[in-house]
Design a protein around this motif. Structure first.
Motif, PDB file in Angstrom:
ATOM      1  N   ALA A  29       0.939  -1.132   0.014  1.00 52.16           N
ATOM      2  CA  ALA A  29      -0.157  -0.098   0.025  1.00 52.16           C
ATOM      3  C   ALA A  29       0.838   1.389  -0.247  1.00 52.16           C
ATOM      4  CB  ALA A  29      -1.159  -0.028   1.286  1.00 52.16           C
ATOM      5  N   ARG A  30       1.872   1.179   0.760  1.00 51.71           N
ATOM      6  CA  ARG A  30       2.957   2.172   0.711  1.00 51.71           C
ATOM      7  C   ARG A  30       3.461   2.739  -0.940  1.00 51.71           C
ATOM      8  NH1 ARG A  30       6.356   4.211   4.730  1.00 51.71           N
ATOM      9  NH2 ARG A  30       8.176   3.731   3.264  1.00 51.71           N
ATOM     10  N   ALA A  31       3.665   1.547  -1.535  1.00 57.94           N
ATOM     11  CA  ALA A  31       4.022   1.878  -2.894  1.00 57.94           C
ATOM     12  C   ALA A  31       2.849   2.303  -3.806  1.00 57.94           C
ATOM     13  CB  ALA A  31       4.712   0.589  -3.317  1.00 57.94           C
ATOM     14  N   MET A  32       1.733   1.918  -3.334  1.00 55.00           N
ATOM     15  CA  MET A  32       0.618   2.326  -4.140  1.00 55.00           C
ATOM     16  C   MET A  32      -0.031   3.514  -3.919  1.00 55.00           C
ATOM     17  SD  MET A  32      -1.399  -1.523  -3.964  1.00 55.00           S
ATOM     18  CE  MET A  32      -2.894  -1.010  -5.004  1.00 55.00           C
ATOM     19  N   ILE A  33       0.267   4.287  -2.743  1.00 52.63           N
ATOM     20  CA  ILE A  33      -0.356   5.484  -2.260  1.00 52.63           C
ATOM     21  C   ILE A  33      -0.275   6.472  -3.406  1.00 52.63           C
ATOM     22  CG2 ILE A  33       1.551   6.263  -0.859  1.00 52.63           C
ATOM     23  CD1 ILE A  33      -2.319   5.937   0.193  1.00 52.63           C
ATOM     24  N   GLU A  34       0.862   6.647  -3.932  1.00 56.88           N
ATOM     25  CA  GLU A  34       0.888   7.620  -5.055  1.00 56.88           C
ATOM     26  C   GLU A  34       1.031   6.899  -6.429  1.00 56.88           C
ATOM     27  OE1 GLU A  34       1.068  10.788  -5.087  1.00 56.88           O
ATOM     28  OE2 GLU A  34       1.008  11.360  -2.971  1.00 56.88           O
ATOM     29  N   PRO A  35       0.419   7.428  -7.430  1.00 55.75           N
ATOM     30  CA  PRO A  35       0.816   6.921  -8.805  1.00 55.75           C
ATOM     31  C   PRO A  35       2.306   6.764  -9.171  1.00 55.75           C
ATOM     32  CG  PRO A  35      -1.160   8.613  -8.978  1.00 55.75           C
ATOM     33  CD  PRO A  35      -0.299   8.818  -7.680  1.00 55.75           C
ATOM     34  N   ARG A  36       2.713   5.773  -9.532  1.00 59.13           N
ATOM     35  CA  ARG A  36       4.051   5.501  -9.966  1.00 59.13           C
ATOM     36  C   ARG A  36       4.224   5.189 -11.377  1.00 59.13           C
ATOM     37  NH1 ARG A  36       6.169   7.357  -4.875  1.00 59.13           N
ATOM     38  NH2 ARG A  36       4.924   6.208  -3.181  1.00 59.13           N
ATOM     39  N   LYS A  37       5.363   5.417 -12.049  1.00 54.90           N
ATOM     40  CA  LYS A  37       5.515   4.963 -13.244  1.00 54.90           C
ATOM     41  C   LYS A  37       6.346   3.544 -13.120  1.00 54.90           C
ATOM     42  CE  LYS A  37       6.965   9.477 -15.100  1.00 54.90           C
ATOM     43  NZ  LYS A  37       8.269  10.349 -15.758  1.00 54.90           N
ATOM     44  N   LEU A  38       7.159   3.013 -12.172  1.00 55.96           N
ATOM     45  CA  LEU A  38       7.344   2.005 -12.279  1.00 55.96           C
ATOM     46  C   LEU A  38       7.425   1.428 -10.694  1.00 55.96           C
ATOM     47  CD1 LEU A  38       9.086  -0.612 -13.326  1.00 55.96           C
ATOM     48  CD2 LEU A  38      11.069   0.851 -13.036  1.00 55.96           C
ATOM     49  N   LEU A  39       7.090   0.050 -10.552  1.00 53.54           N
ATOM     50  CA  LEU A  39       6.844  -0.579  -9.300  1.00 53.54           C
ATOM     51  C   LEU A  39       7.980  -1.825  -9.055  1.00 53.54           C
ATOM     52  CD1 LEU A  39       5.472  -0.508  -6.504  1.00 53.54           C
ATOM     53  CD2 LEU A  39       3.781  -1.933  -7.342  1.00 53.54           C
ATOM     54  N   LEU A  40       8.810  -1.630  -8.327  1.00 52.75           N
ATOM     55  CA  LEU A  40       9.741  -2.804  -8.023  1.00 52.75           C
ATOM     56  C   LEU A  40       9.311  -3.602  -6.781  1.00 52.75           C
ATOM     57  CD1 LEU A  40      13.254  -0.759  -8.487  1.00 52.75           C
ATOM     58  CD2 LEU A  40      11.714  -1.975 -10.306  1.00 52.75           C
ATOM     59  N   VAL A  41       8.921  -4.918  -7.164  1.00 51.43           N
ATOM     60  CA  VAL A  41       8.569  -5.619  -5.808  1.00 51.43           C
ATOM     61  C   VAL A  41       9.300  -6.941  -5.878  1.00 51.43           C
ATOM     62  CG1 VAL A  41       6.340  -6.593  -4.796  1.00 51.43           C
ATOM     63  CG2 VAL A  41       6.339  -4.969  -6.573  1.00 51.43           C
ATOM     64  N   ASP A  42       9.725  -7.104  -4.800  1.00 49.62           N
ATOM     65  CA  ASP A  42      10.630  -8.365  -4.359  1.00 49.62           C
ATOM     66  C   ASP A  42       9.947  -9.359  -3.406  1.00 49.62           C
ATOM     67  OD1 ASP A  42      12.563 -10.023  -4.267  1.00 49.62           O
ATOM     68  OD2 ASP A  42      14.075  -8.581  -3.061  1.00 49.62           O
ATOM     69  N   GLU A  43       9.623 -10.380  -4.172  1.00 48.50           N
ATOM     70  CA  GLU A  43       8.931 -11.798  -3.362  1.00 48.50           C
ATOM     71  C   GLU A  43       7.951 -11.248  -2.679  1.00 48.50           C
ATOM     72  OE1 GLU A  43       9.742 -14.624  -3.767  1.00 48.50           O
ATOM     73  OE2 GLU A  43      11.999 -14.738  -4.281  1.00 48.50           O
TER      74      GLU A  43
END
Length: 255
Positions: free
Chosen positions: A161-175
């Motif tokens: 949710a912290r990564a989603m709270i603002e629109p992002r161009k790129l999301l890096l997600v590890d496991e």
């Protein structure tokens, strides 16, 4: 295995399709030479999956993109800019968010405070917050609880949710699915689908093949600090011989 690289899907080599491209990236951590010439292209607007055995360099690749570890050689092009020398805050400002395997939430702060810190200027968009609650209703329930008191799955919700709270161009997600209950994994899958639909590009390191086989658009396989295969996820999912060649096992059992 270094000869196993295959051509990327048609059309993805066009400059307009590339949001992120690593060329000849080397990363040293102390005396260890972890990335040894990584070439990786992440098409704009899709979900790219990074696979490989433990120790292949997947997490180091994400951390190098984010500037947490600096590339000792090569370029990291993001949206037309070489970001290899930028600081991590500058890379985040450019539109990249990172969710590490460790989750990296603030345990002493409430769920609300964790998300406030991730929002630009601490101001959360109410409509977007309700959208996030639709995937992770537990966050609303535990809104004023210290994040450190949550279960492992709930902490992962906070991190995503912290990564989603603002629109992002790129999301890096590890496991992201490691140790999560099936119901939470399903919510996570729906969240990633909607993020893709909202023009967020995702680069995902994941071992749960059932999670990524229908979610991923493209896949890159790493071995010994290099990318040794690129192609479509469907191509890899449908080819057990290729799975055995690249990963040493059938992905159907790689969960």
């Amino acid at each position: 295995m270094s000869d196993a690289a295959t051509q990327a899907p048609a059309g993805q080599t066009q400059a307009a399709q590339k949001l992120l491209e690593l060329k000849g990236v080397h990363t040293h951590i102390g005396e260890y030479h972890i990335l040894q010439g990584v070439d990786l292209c992440v098409p704009r607007g899709g979900l790219a999956v990074l696979l490989g055995r433990n120790g292949a360099g997947k997490t180091t690749t994400l951390r190098t993109i984010m500037g947490l570890w600096k590339a000792s050689q090569g370029s990291v092009q993001f949206d037309g800019q070489n970001i290899a020398a930028l600081s991590t805050p500058s890379i985040a400002q450019a539109g990249i968010a990172y969710v590490p395997e460790s989750m990296a939430i603030f345990s002493d702060l409430t769920v609300k405070e964790n998300l406030h810190l991730a929002a630009r200027n601490g101001a959360m968009n109410t409509e977007r917050l309700e959208w996030i609650f639709g995937f992770f209703p537990a966050l609303k329930k535990f809104w004023n609880y210290p994040a450190g008191n949550l279960s492992g799955g709930q902490k992962q919700m906070v991190a995503i949710a912290r990564a989603m709270i603002e629109p992002r161009k790129l999301l890096l997600v590890d496991e992201p699915t490691k140790g999560l209950a099936p119901a939470i994994i399903q919510s996570l899958m729906e969240a990633f689908k909607e993020l893709k639909a909202s023009d967020t590009t995702i680069l995902l390191v994941e071992q749960n093949f059932n999670f990524v086989k229908n979610l991923g658009d493209t896949v890159a396989v790493m071995d010994d600090g290099r990318v040794v295969h690129t192609g479509t996820m469907r191509e890899l999912a449908d080819n057990e011989d290729l799975q055995q060649k690249l990963l040493g096992l059938s992905l159907a059992s790689h969960q």
